[in-house]
Structures are given as structure tokens and as C-alpha cells.
Design a protein around this motif. Structure first.
Motif, PDB file in Angstrom:
ATOM      1  N   ALA A 165       0.824  -1.206   0.000  1.00 47.00           N
ATOM      2  CA  ALA A 165       0.000   0.000   0.000  1.00 47.00           C
ATOM      3  C   ALA A 165       0.858   1.256   0.000  1.00 47.00           C
ATOM      4  O   ALA A 165       0.526   2.255  -0.653  1.00 47.00           O
ATOM      5  CB  ALA A 165      -0.934  -0.005   1.215  1.00 47.00           C
ATOM      6  N   TYR A 166       1.969   1.207   0.719  1.00 48.15           N
ATOM      7  CA  TYR A 166       2.838   2.381   0.804  1.00 48.15           C
ATOM      8  C   TYR A 166       3.639   2.594  -0.478  1.00 48.15           C
ATOM      9  O   TYR A 166       3.595   3.675  -1.075  1.00 48.15           O
ATOM     10  CB  TYR A 166       3.789   2.242   1.998  1.00 48.15           C
ATOM     11  N   TRP A 167       4.344   1.564  -0.921  1.00 43.57           N
ATOM     12  CA  TRP A 167       5.278   1.745  -2.029  1.00 43.57           C
ATOM     13  C   TRP A 167       4.624   1.725  -3.398  1.00 43.57           C
ATOM     14  O   TRP A 167       5.186   2.259  -4.366  1.00 43.57           O
ATOM     15  CB  TRP A 167       6.379   0.680  -1.968  1.00 43.57           C
ATOM     16  N   LEU A 168       3.449   1.136  -3.514  1.00 45.69           N
ATOM     17  CA  LEU A 168       2.787   1.092  -4.813  1.00 45.69           C
ATOM     18  C   LEU A 168       1.785   2.228  -4.983  1.00 45.69           C
ATOM     19  O   LEU A 168       1.165   2.354  -6.043  1.00 45.69           O
ATOM     20  CB  LEU A 168       2.087  -0.258  -4.999  1.00 45.69           C
ATOM     21  N   LYS A 184      10.593   8.809  -6.098  1.00 45.65           N
ATOM     22  CA  LYS A 184      10.421   8.245  -7.434  1.00 45.65           C
ATOM     23  C   LYS A 184      11.379   7.096  -7.759  1.00 45.65           C
ATOM     24  O   LYS A 184      10.954   6.096  -8.340  1.00 45.65           O
ATOM     25  CB  LYS A 184      10.565   9.352  -8.482  1.00 45.65           C
ATOM     26  N   PRO A 185      12.673   7.170  -7.406  1.00 46.83           N
ATOM     27  CA  PRO A 185      13.577   6.061  -7.754  1.00 46.83           C
ATOM     28  C   PRO A 185      13.143   4.722  -7.174  1.00 46.83           C
ATOM     29  O   PRO A 185      13.133   3.706  -7.868  1.00 46.83           O
ATOM     30  CB  PRO A 185      14.923   6.516  -7.187  1.00 46.83           C
ATOM     31  N   VAL A 186      12.772   4.703  -5.875  1.00 51.38           N
ATOM     32  CA  VAL A 186      12.345   3.456  -5.253  1.00 51.38           C
ATOM     33  C   VAL A 186      11.009   3.018  -5.834  1.00 51.38           C
ATOM     34  O   VAL A 186      10.789   1.834  -6.117  1.00 51.38           O
ATOM     35  CB  VAL A 186      12.246   3.599  -3.716  1.00 51.38           C
ATOM     36  N   TYR A 187      10.112   3.967  -6.039  1.00 49.09           N
ATOM     37  CA  TYR A 187       8.801   3.660  -6.619  1.00 49.09           C
ATOM     38  C   TYR A 187       8.951   2.980  -7.976  1.00 49.09           C
ATOM     39  O   TYR A 187       8.338   1.947  -8.249  1.00 49.09           O
ATOM     40  CB  TYR A 187       8.004   4.953  -6.761  1.00 49.09           C
ATOM     41  N   GLN A 188       9.784   3.535  -8.837  1.00 51.16           N
ATOM     42  CA  GLN A 188       9.988   2.955 -10.159  1.00 51.16           C
ATOM     43  C   GLN A 188      10.660   1.590 -10.070  1.00 51.16           C
ATOM     44  O   GLN A 188      10.332   0.671 -10.830  1.00 51.16           O
ATOM     45  CB  GLN A 188      10.832   3.907 -11.020  1.00 51.16           C
ATOM     46  N   GLY A 189      11.599   1.451  -9.122  1.00 43.09           N
ATOM     47  CA  GLY A 189      12.281   0.178  -8.941  1.00 43.09           C
ATOM     48  C   GLY A 189      11.325  -0.919  -8.507  1.00 43.09           C
ATOM     49  O   GLY A 189      11.382  -2.047  -9.001  1.00 43.09           O
ATOM     50  N   VAL A 190      10.427  -0.590  -7.574  1.00 39.62           N
ATOM     51  CA  VAL A 190       9.438  -1.558  -7.103  1.00 39.62           C
ATOM     52  C   VAL A 190       8.510  -1.968  -8.246  1.00 39.62           C
ATOM     53  O   VAL A 190       8.223  -3.154  -8.445  1.00 39.62           O
ATOM     54  CB  VAL A 190       8.618  -0.976  -5.932  1.00 39.62           C
TER      55      VAL A 190
END
Length: 356
Positions: A196-199, A208-214
Motif C-alpha cells: 500500500a505504501y510503495w505502490l 520516485k527512484p524506489v517507486y519505479q524500482g518496485v
């Protein structure tokens, strides 16, 4: 090569022969073992295979990064993915003078390295992987998990379930390569709170970097229905008990397995640095999203681990990253790594849970 071959055979025969006899050497070895002269001579194929195996290693490299432990029905294999550097200035909660002093007491530099580990659980029916390393997400010092897995005797295709402790790149980065599933037969499980948090779309703005990586790591599994979410605190599959450990991230989750009289808690990122955070659990790291909650979680988990004596496995504990926690004071602890010589023994033949 012949000498190496005989040494290997001698080690396997220790159940029959004494160590002194083996070390002293014996001209009548075939007579003692019941082998004929032909049987006692290593085959050309065996010698060639051993020679090939030896040539596969670079003398300037460390040994292959895997470690075995037997725990009841489980064969636990620790897989080393690499390491990264944590500068003392990234550690929070105490003054830099206090943090540096703790590092000095353990003979550690200010730029201390931390291991990145994943854990393979084989119960004879299923092969379960806890976290996947970083692959190419965080530079050349990581991304060794695929090699460690292969050298341990497993293939990516053997993995049936992947459980993620949380969605940071050194834990989910190894799921996919070039948009393709690295573990094509695996179902991937992510804690609901973490997903729920990261997506959430807001992460595409503030991280944005972690979001795109996930998104990149999970996409291939999501597209074919191999991505599942679960509520932390439940058992997503029989034999795996999840434990919510928030602070480092909102849905940071550990996993506990039990077999016989033993249990093991795979605690993810509860600790990033043994030298400082065992001695003083109040010390956090900059990438703990909720510093106060991470501090409380660590204090609670360390206290309970010291009381229970259960095995602990940590993503950032020094490889091989399995051991026990022992109280060293009212709020301080020490790390007791597993003894290599005891790792494959039955529970009755190694240090008891209470450590007495």
C-alpha cells in the motif's frame, strides 16, 4: 589432484577411523576400508571434474557465498548478495562521538560495510526464498545472489515461493532482469501494508527512484498472476508465520519458521550494524522511514530474541548472518554467530536454546 581426492575420501570415513590415524597416513588404506586397489584409485572422470571445479575459482575472490544450516525438517541456505557502505553520519539517535566510539570498540571503520543476505528454506517439499538481493539495482558490490544460488546447488526454477520483508531495492531488486521473471515458477508474497505504501501513486512523487524500482521488480509477476499480498501477522502459507516489524518501512515484516524444538526468526532490517545497534538499540539509520518506530521495534525484537534464545537470521548481519542474541546489560546485547562446525548437526548436538 590425487592427494586432494584422498583427503576428501578420508574426511568421509571419519566415522570409522580416528582422526590421528587419518592425519598420520596409512599405507594400508584400501585394506582398512575394504576397497580393492582398483576401487581405491580415483577415476579419470573424477579427477577431471575436481580439476575443473578448482579452475572455476579466482584466487583473488572470496569463496562462493552460501552457508548451510539444518533446522529440523528445514535445510536453511544463506545466500550472500554482496555488501554496501554505511557512513557513520547515516547513523542517528546518538552523537557522532558515541557512534564512532562504538565502531572503534569493534575495530570497525567509520565507513562500515554491511552484508546483504537472502535466505533459502527447503522443507523437502517446497523451496522458499526470503528476499532476493539487489541484482544490478545498487552497483557492482552487490548482485551476487544468482551465483550464490547456483553454487549452493539450487536453480532459480526450483523456487516456489518468494517472501519479501519489504520493498527496498536490496531486497526486491533480484526479482526481475530486463523485465523478465528471475524465478519463473515462484509466487511472490508482499505484506499488504508495504504494498500500500510503495505502490501508491504518491511515492512516484516523493520517492520516485524506489517507486519505479518496485514497479519494475514486481511487474512481470503481477502480469501473470504471481503476485500476492497478505496481512502481516498471518501465515501466508503453512509453516511460514509473518511478524509485522514496522519502522524501517511501514510494512516491514519478518518471518518465523519452526521445526521440532527450534525456531528461527528472519528479521529483515531490524539491525543494519552489529557494532552499534546491538550495544545501543536506540541508534537508527537514516533510511529508517519512521525513526521512533524503528527504534521501538528493534528494542522489542532484541529483548524477545534474548529471552527466547531462538535462532535469528538477518538481512544485514555479518555473513553467514545466523546466530543468537544474548543480553549484555539492561538494554544492550551481543551477537553470537552460529558455530560453523555445529550448523549441520541435530539440535541435541549443538548449543541449547538457553545457552546453558
Amino acid at each position: 589432484m590425487a592427494l586432494q581426492f584422498w583427503r576428501a575420501r578420508g574426511v568421509r570415513a571419519l566415522g570409522v577411523l580416528s582422526v590421528p590415524l587419518l592425519l598420520a597416513g596409512c599405507a594400508n588404506w584400501p585394506l582398512l576400508t575394504g576397497e580393492t586397489e582398483d576401487q581405491a584409485t580415483p577415476s579419470a572422470e573424477a579427477a577431471e571434474a575436481a580439476e575443473h571445479a578448482a579452475s572455476a575459482y579466482n584466487r583473488n575472490d572470496q569463496s562462493p557465498g552460501f552457508f548451510r544450516m539444518k533446522m529440523g525438517k528445514y535445510l536453511v541456505t544463506v545466500l550472500y548478495d554482496g555488501s554496501f557502505e554505511i557512513n557513520s553520519k547515516l547513523m542517528k539517535g546518538r552523537t557522532q562521538a558515541n557512534i564512532i566510539n562504538l565502531l572503534k570498540l569493534s575495530k570497525q571503520p567509520r565507513d562500515v560495510r554491511t552484508s546483504v543476505n537472502a535466505f533459502l528454506l527447503d522443507d523437502g517439499e517446497n523451496v522458499i526464498l526470503i528476499d532476493t538481493g539487489a541484482a544490478e539495482a545498487l552497483g557492482a558490490s552487490m548482485g551476487k545472489l544468482a551465483t550464490s544460488l547456483q553454487m549452493s546447488g539450487y536453480k532459480a526454477e526450483n523456487v516456489r515461493y518468494v517472501f519479501l520483508t519489504h520493498l527496498h531495492p536490496d531486497h526486491d531488486g533480484g526479482l526481475s532482469t530486463d523485465g523478465k521473471m528471475v524465478f519463473p515458477n515462484a509466487m511472490v508474497y508482499v505484506p499488504e501494508q508495504e504494498a500500500a505504501y510503495w505502490l501508491g501513486s504518491e511515492r512516484g512523487k516523493d520517492n520516485k527512484p524506489v517507486y519505479q524500482g518496485v514497479q519494475s521488480s514486481l511487474a512481470a509477476y503481477k502480469d501473470v498472476g504471481r503476485l500476492q499480498q497478505f496481512e502481516a501477522g498471518t501465515s501466508p502459507i503453512p509453516g511460514i508465520q509473518s511478524v509485522l516489524m514496522p519502522g524501517h518501512t511501514p510494512g516491514h515484516t519478518g518471518y518465523r519458521i519452526r521445526s521440532g524444538r527450534e525456531s528461527m526468526l528472519i528479521w529483515g532490517d531490524v539491525v543494519h550494524n552489529v557494532a552499534t545497534q546491538f550495544a545501543d538499540p536506540a541508534i537508527t539509520v537514516e533510511f529508517d522511514l519512521d525513526q521512533a518506530k524503528a527504534r521501538m521495534t528493534r528494542a522489542k525484537v532484541l529483548r524477545e530474541a534474548a529471552q527466547s534464545g531462538e535462532w535469528i537470521a538477518g538481512s544485514h548481519l555479518p555473513f553467514p548472518a545466523i546466530g543468537r542474541v544474548q543480553a549484555a546489560g539492561k538494554t544492550s546485547y551481543r551477537w553470537l554467530p552460529i558455530d560453523y562446525s555445529q550448523a549441520m548437526m541435530e539440535a541435541d548436538n549443538r548449543q541449547p536454546t538457553g545457552g546453558k
